[in-house]
Design a protein around this motif. Structure first.
Motif, PDB file in Angstrom:
ATOM      1  N   ALA A 254       0.849  -1.186   0.000  1.00  0.00           N
ATOM      2  CA  ALA A 254       0.000   0.000   0.000  1.00  0.00           C
ATOM      3  C   ALA A 254       0.882   1.231   0.000  1.00  0.00           C
ATOM      4  O   ALA A 254       1.893   1.278   0.717  1.00  0.00           O
ATOM      5  CB  ALA A 254      -0.928   0.001   1.209  1.00  0.00           C
ATOM      6  N   SER A 255       0.508   2.217  -0.817  1.00  0.00           N
ATOM      7  CA  SER A 255       1.293   3.447  -0.927  1.00  0.00           C
ATOM      8  C   SER A 255       0.351   4.635  -0.842  1.00  0.00           C
ATOM      9  O   SER A 255      -0.698   4.654  -1.499  1.00  0.00           O
ATOM     10  CB  SER A 255       2.062   3.471  -2.252  1.00  0.00           C
ATOM     11  OG  SER A 255       2.798   4.665  -2.385  1.00  0.00           O
ATOM     12  N   ALA A 260      -2.064  10.530  -5.586  1.00  0.00           N
ATOM     13  CA  ALA A 260      -2.788   9.269  -5.709  1.00  0.00           C
ATOM     14  C   ALA A 260      -2.273   8.279  -4.674  1.00  0.00           C
ATOM     15  O   ALA A 260      -1.160   8.413  -4.150  1.00  0.00           O
ATOM     16  CB  ALA A 260      -2.630   8.697  -7.116  1.00  0.00           C
ATOM     17  N   SER A 261      -3.095   7.289  -4.386  1.00  0.00           N
ATOM     18  CA  SER A 261      -2.714   6.210  -3.480  1.00  0.00           C
ATOM     19  C   SER A 261      -2.929   4.885  -4.194  1.00  0.00           C
ATOM     20  O   SER A 261      -3.789   4.772  -5.079  1.00  0.00           O
ATOM     21  CB  SER A 261      -3.530   6.272  -2.188  1.00  0.00           C
ATOM     22  OG  SER A 261      -3.252   7.472  -1.487  1.00  0.00           O
ATOM     23  N   ARG A 279      -5.332   1.876  -8.189  1.00  0.00           N
ATOM     24  CA  ARG A 279      -4.796   3.223  -7.937  1.00  0.00           C
ATOM     25  C   ARG A 279      -5.911   4.232  -8.160  1.00  0.00           C
ATOM     26  O   ARG A 279      -6.663   4.145  -9.124  1.00  0.00           O
ATOM     27  CB  ARG A 279      -3.621   3.516  -8.869  1.00  0.00           C
ATOM     28  CG  ARG A 279      -3.051   4.919  -8.724  1.00  0.00           C
ATOM     29  CD  ARG A 279      -1.772   5.088  -9.520  1.00  0.00           C
ATOM     30  NE  ARG A 279      -1.954   4.818 -10.933  1.00  0.00           N
ATOM     31  CZ  ARG A 279      -1.018   5.066 -11.861  1.00  0.00           C
ATOM     32  NH1 ARG A 279       0.143   5.579 -11.499  1.00  0.00           N
ATOM     33  NH2 ARG A 279      -1.244   4.785 -13.130  1.00  0.00           N
ATOM     34  N   ARG A 280      -5.995   5.217  -7.242  1.00  0.00           N
ATOM     35  CA  ARG A 280      -7.017   6.256  -7.387  1.00  0.00           C
ATOM     36  C   ARG A 280      -6.459   7.595  -6.923  1.00  0.00           C
ATOM     37  O   ARG A 280      -5.613   7.657  -6.025  1.00  0.00           O
ATOM     38  CB  ARG A 280      -8.267   5.926  -6.582  1.00  0.00           C
ATOM     39  CG  ARG A 280      -9.489   6.768  -6.999  1.00  0.00           C
ATOM     40  CD  ARG A 280     -10.653   6.631  -6.050  1.00  0.00           C
ATOM     41  NE  ARG A 280     -11.861   7.248  -6.585  1.00  0.00           N
ATOM     42  CZ  ARG A 280     -12.111   8.547  -6.575  1.00  0.00           C
ATOM     43  NH1 ARG A 280     -11.198   9.395  -6.071  1.00  0.00           N
ATOM     44  NH2 ARG A 280     -13.246   9.022  -7.066  1.00  0.00           N
ATOM     45  N   SER A 281      -6.977   8.657  -7.549  1.00  0.00           N
ATOM     46  CA  SER A 281      -6.561   9.997  -7.144  1.00  0.00           C
ATOM     47  C   SER A 281      -7.030  10.287  -5.722  1.00  0.00           C
ATOM     48  O   SER A 281      -8.082   9.820  -5.287  1.00  0.00           O
ATOM     49  CB  SER A 281      -7.152  11.034  -8.106  1.00  0.00           C
ATOM     50  OG  SER A 281      -8.560  10.931  -8.133  1.00  0.00           O
ATOM     51  N   ILE A 752       6.299  13.811  -0.604  1.00  0.00           N
ATOM     52  CA  ILE A 752       6.530  12.763   0.385  1.00  0.00           C
ATOM     53  C   ILE A 752       5.551  11.629   0.123  1.00  0.00           C
ATOM     54  O   ILE A 752       4.397  11.868  -0.251  1.00  0.00           O
ATOM     55  CB  ILE A 752       6.368  13.304   1.833  1.00  0.00           C
ATOM     56  CG1 ILE A 752       6.665  12.201   2.858  1.00  0.00           C
ATOM     57  CG2 ILE A 752       4.976  13.904   2.046  1.00  0.00           C
ATOM     58  CD1 ILE A 752       6.722  12.712   4.283  1.00  0.00           C
ATOM     59  N   SER A 753       6.001  10.411   0.261  1.00  0.00           N
ATOM     60  CA  SER A 753       5.125   9.253   0.103  1.00  0.00           C
ATOM     61  C   SER A 753       5.590   8.138   1.017  1.00  0.00           C
ATOM     62  O   SER A 753       6.771   8.064   1.382  1.00  0.00           O
ATOM     63  CB  SER A 753       5.108   8.768  -1.354  1.00  0.00           C
ATOM     64  OG  SER A 753       6.369   8.264  -1.731  1.00  0.00           O
ATOM     65  N   MET A 754       4.645   7.281   1.393  1.00  0.00           N
ATOM     66  CA  MET A 754       4.935   6.126   2.244  1.00  0.00           C
ATOM     67  C   MET A 754       4.389   4.874   1.567  1.00  0.00           C
ATOM     68  O   MET A 754       3.259   4.867   1.061  1.00  0.00           O
ATOM     69  CB  MET A 754       4.293   6.285   3.612  1.00  0.00           C
ATOM     70  CG  MET A 754       5.012   7.252   4.540  1.00  0.00           C
ATOM     71  SD  MET A 754       6.542   6.550   5.231  1.00  0.00           S
ATOM     72  CE  MET A 754       5.883   5.290   6.323  1.00  0.00           C
ATOM     73  N   THR A 755       5.209   3.834   1.561  1.00  0.00           N
ATOM     74  CA  THR A 755       4.811   2.551   0.996  1.00  0.00           C
ATOM     75  C   THR A 755       5.023   1.462   2.035  1.00  0.00           C
ATOM     76  O   THR A 755       6.094   1.395   2.666  1.00  0.00           O
ATOM     77  CB  THR A 755       5.623   2.229  -0.266  1.00  0.00           C
ATOM     78  OG1 THR A 755       5.429   3.261  -1.233  1.00  0.00           O
ATOM     79  CG2 THR A 755       5.194   0.903  -0.862  1.00  0.00           C
TER      80      THR A 755
END
Length: 758
Positions: A254-255, A260-261, A279-281, A752-755
């Motif tokens: 999961a990101s 988007a995520s 994936r969705r905005s 910034i993003s987290m996965t």
């Protein structure tokens, strides 16, 4: 207006050509000696059971080896009986060495599993050991999903943004993920996903591509001179294969990002596996907060895409899979008090594939596909409505066969048949102004023969035949490539090919949803062109590689909608188009460092592209907007520690070509109530915007939460020194003297993003 065409004579020609292809390949085969052994099998990931494309299997003592095909399958014929060590390698994995004993005439099946590289529980990059022969194939590049995710990205890791950094592939702007390969437009690149044509490869007005990086397994890029198994486009091929799914255990990813995520789930099933990626905005909450405070915020905006795959292996020699994709963009944007546009576009695909091993030497793929593209933009201005609906429906069946009787001979043959329906409908003020529907059946067949007369020489010849009922066009495409292995440090290459294209894309750089596909028909012949490529691949040391390629390509019978037609009502289909020609040439250089804590590459392209249409620009050649004389990209990766990794990207390109407005003047007519102000322009696209350059930097931390949950934290800065590159110029003709404004591209943007992996 609906048109249907049939031509039995063309089909007979094609049937004869297919039979000739296969007979030619079989007659040129030499039966291998009975005492020789054959080794074949699949190479897979040890953790997931995922097959690995372009993995290397090599016998150092025999100086024989091969790479796995697009299904992860390998064949090594003509092996002398005895006991030898075989080395199996793949980038990101630990090399695998196995001792194999081969009896005279033995046909041995050996499936191999490779383990990813690890250091104290943390995944690292393991460099792949390849011989210079295994790096052949002129004009071909491979990109791994890990490379896509590591590069700094605007909001979202993106396949096309990563590809645009490679030599010979250019970007139009910060806002376009379109691929301009070796002087060609985006429609001249064939894009395949799991062997299915994708007609709309972009999201968010073309800001980034539709391909979810979590779903991708492998990407192969044919920049030019591509082999006979591909066709239908003048320029290049992007061949994308999605993951099959983990065959051994359930896993997920999961990101969460600013734009988007994504969620990716996969796991085993009886004799197979499954995978789904969504994936969705996630911009809607931000847009809702800004609406009413800032002008020009969309009333509605979202996009999504879904990838899925189901795999089933009924026998060790049979693999079945069902793959699907669905993606849509929706935008409702009021750009003035009494004006708005409603944009809805997307692409849906589905494919069913059967992979079968007939024998130790014969391998096949049979694929049924459906690809559907739709675009329904609507513009409302001061009560006046304008629409342009465009749909593409493509149903097809394709088969590919690979036969390797000996180490000196290899034959590939196949077919691709289908039904293509293209529809365009325009309305103005709710009155129909254009309706065209062209339905065409198409048949393609190819044969390719690879011959190794000497250990240093590889000659590959091929021919592809194409027939389309819309216009009853039959075209043949010869292909030829040669490789000379001077040493394990130097490989020389040359390739030639003729290519035909039966489709054209009327594109809008600002909004990808306005893109319109059109096809050939009576009076609208397919475009065609020749490509010539010379290449050199060298490995001056174990850590460095240097690739150089020179190319020239011609483009004939280019067809596109004539922009000078004001009213298309009542015109024949042919009269909607203008027909032109073009050419492109250039040189590409790529210096890559593949080992050590510092890795990366420097890519440089010097290129020229030109177009010409009759009664346009004084019948002289002109540079298209995406022509770039110089293009430089520098990508650097540094492993700071076991947990931290840094990536930097610097890009420089010659400014975009544009037509300069030289000035305006006032004219007073005795019968007019006010003066008119015509303007004067210079030569078409003869001026250049200032040079484009930008630097991005990113840091990635890979670790575990509470010692169990793996995560990746990405901190990125896009456009580090906030270079405001110019997208285009606007002019105010009411000012005297004439004034101009610069429409700029991206400023400095943090991301910034987290996965999480589970």
């Amino acid at each position: 207006m609906v048109k249907y065409h049939r031509c039995l004579s063309g089909r007979r020609q094609l049937s004869t050509l297919i039979a000739g292809f296969l007979l030619l390949g079989l007659l040129t085969m030499s039966l291998h000696a009975q005492e020789k052994a054959v080794l074949n099998g699949y190479i897979k990931d040890a953790r997931s059971g995922e097959t690995l494309i372009q993995a290397n299997a090599y016998f150092p003592a025999l100086q024989q080896g091969t790479t796995t095909n697009n299904s992860g399958y390998y064949i090594i014929p003509d092996l002398a009986p005895g006991t030898y060590q075989m080395i199996v390698a793949y980038i990101g994995y630990t090399d695998y060495a196995v001792e194999i004993t081969l009896a005279p005439g033995e046909k041995k099946r050996l499936d191999i599993e490779l383990s990813a590289g690890f250091v104290e529980g943390e995944e690292i990059v393991v460099e792949e050991e390849k011989t210079i022969e295994e790096e052949k194939e002129v004009g071909v590049l491979t990109i791994q999903p890990a490379q896509i995710k590591e590069l700094p990205a605007v909001f979202e890791a993106d396949l096309f943004r990563s590809i645009q950094l490679l030599p010979g592939i250019k970007a139009a702007s910060d806002f376009s993920s379109g691929l301009y390969v070796r002087g060609g437009s985006p429609d001249q690149t064939l894009i395949l996903m799991d062997r299915t044509t994708v007609y709309n490869p972009t999201h968010f007005f073309g800001f980034f591509s539709t391909f979810n990086p979590d779903a991708i397994k492998d990407v192969r890029i044919y920049k030019g001179g591509y082999p006979a198994e591909y066709g239908g486009r003048l320029g290049a091929v992007i061949d994308i294969f999605n993951r099959d799914g983990n065959r051994k255990e359930f896993q997920g990813r999961a990101s969460v990002g600013l734009l988007a995520s994504r969620v990716n789930l996969e796991g085993p099933m009886k004799k197979g596996s499954w995978m789904v990626a969504v994936r969705r905005s996630t911009l809607e909450p931000l847009l809702a907060a800004l609406r009413g405070q800032i002008d020009d915020i969309p009333d509605a905006f979202y996009f999504y895409d879904v990838n899925g795959k189901i795999n089933y292996d009924p026998t060790p020699n049979d693999r079945l899979n069902l793959s699907f994709y669905a993606g849509t963009d929706k935008v409702l944007f009021p750009f003035a008090d009494d004006a708005e546009f409603d944009l809805n576009y997307g692409n849906n695909t589905i494919s069913a594939n059967w992979t079968h091993v007939f024998s130790r030497n014969l391998f096949s793929n049979l694929t049924a596909t459906r690809s559907s593209y739709f675009s329904t933009p609507e513009l409302n201005f001061a009560g006046t409505n304008f629409t342009r609906d465009n749909t593409v429906e493509d149903l097809s069946l394709k088969g590919d066969f690979e036969y390797i009787p000996s180490s000196k001979h290899e034959v590939k043959a196949g077919f691709w048949v289908g039904d293509l329906a293209v529809r365009i409908e325009e309305t103005f003020d709710r009155n129909n102004t254009l309706t065209e529907k062209i339905e065409s059946q198409y048949v393609s067949a190819y044969s390719e023969y690879k011959w190794r007369p000497r250990p240093q020489w590889i000659v590959t010849g091929g021919v592809r035949g194409n027939y389309a009922t819309s216009g009853s066009f039959f075209r043949t495409e010869p292909r030829l490539s040669m490789e000379f292995i001077y040493s394990q440090q130097l490989l020389l290459q040359a390739a030639y090919g003729r290519y035909y294209q039966f489709l054209t894309l009327i594109t809008n750089e600002a909004f990808a949803g306005f893109d319109t596909w059109l096809t050939t028909d009576e009076g609208v012949e397919p475009a065609w062109g020749d490509q010539f490529v010379l290449g050199m691949k060298s490995r001056p040391s174990e850590s460095y590689s240097l690739d150089i390629e020179l190319y020239y390509r011609s483009m004939r019978q280019l067809f596109e909608l004539d922009p000078r037609i004001q009213d298309s009502a009542g015109l024949d289909y042919r009269d909607l188009f203008r027909f032109g020609e073009g050419f492109a040439y250039g040189a590409e250089f790529m210096l890559e460092k593949v080992k050590g804590r510092w890795t990366g590459f420097v890519g440089y392209t010097w290129g020229t592209s030109r177009r010409k249409f009759p009664n346009y620009n004084n019948n002289e050649f002109y540079p298209p907007k995406y022509d770039r004389i110089h293009d430089i990209n520098i990508v650097a990766n540094y492993q700071l520690s076991k947990k931290w990794r840094m990536t930097g990207v610097f890009s420089y390109a010659t400014g975009q070509a544009y037509t300069e407005v030289l000035g305006n003047y006032y004219v007073n007519f005795p019968t007019a109530s006010e003066a008119r102000s015509p303007f004067v322009v210079g030569t078409l696209n003869n001026a250049r915007l200032p040079a484009y350059h930008r630097m991005d930097i990113g840091f990635t931390r890979s670790s575990k939460l509470f010692g169990k949950l793996k995560y990746q934290l990405q901190l990125q800065i896009i456009n580090l020194y906030s270079r405001r590159n110019i997208w285009f110029l606007t002019y105010d003709f009411n000012d005297n003297p004439l004034s101009q404004d610069e429409v700029q591209m991206l400023p400095i943007i943090p991301n910034i993003s987290m996965t999480f992996d589970f």
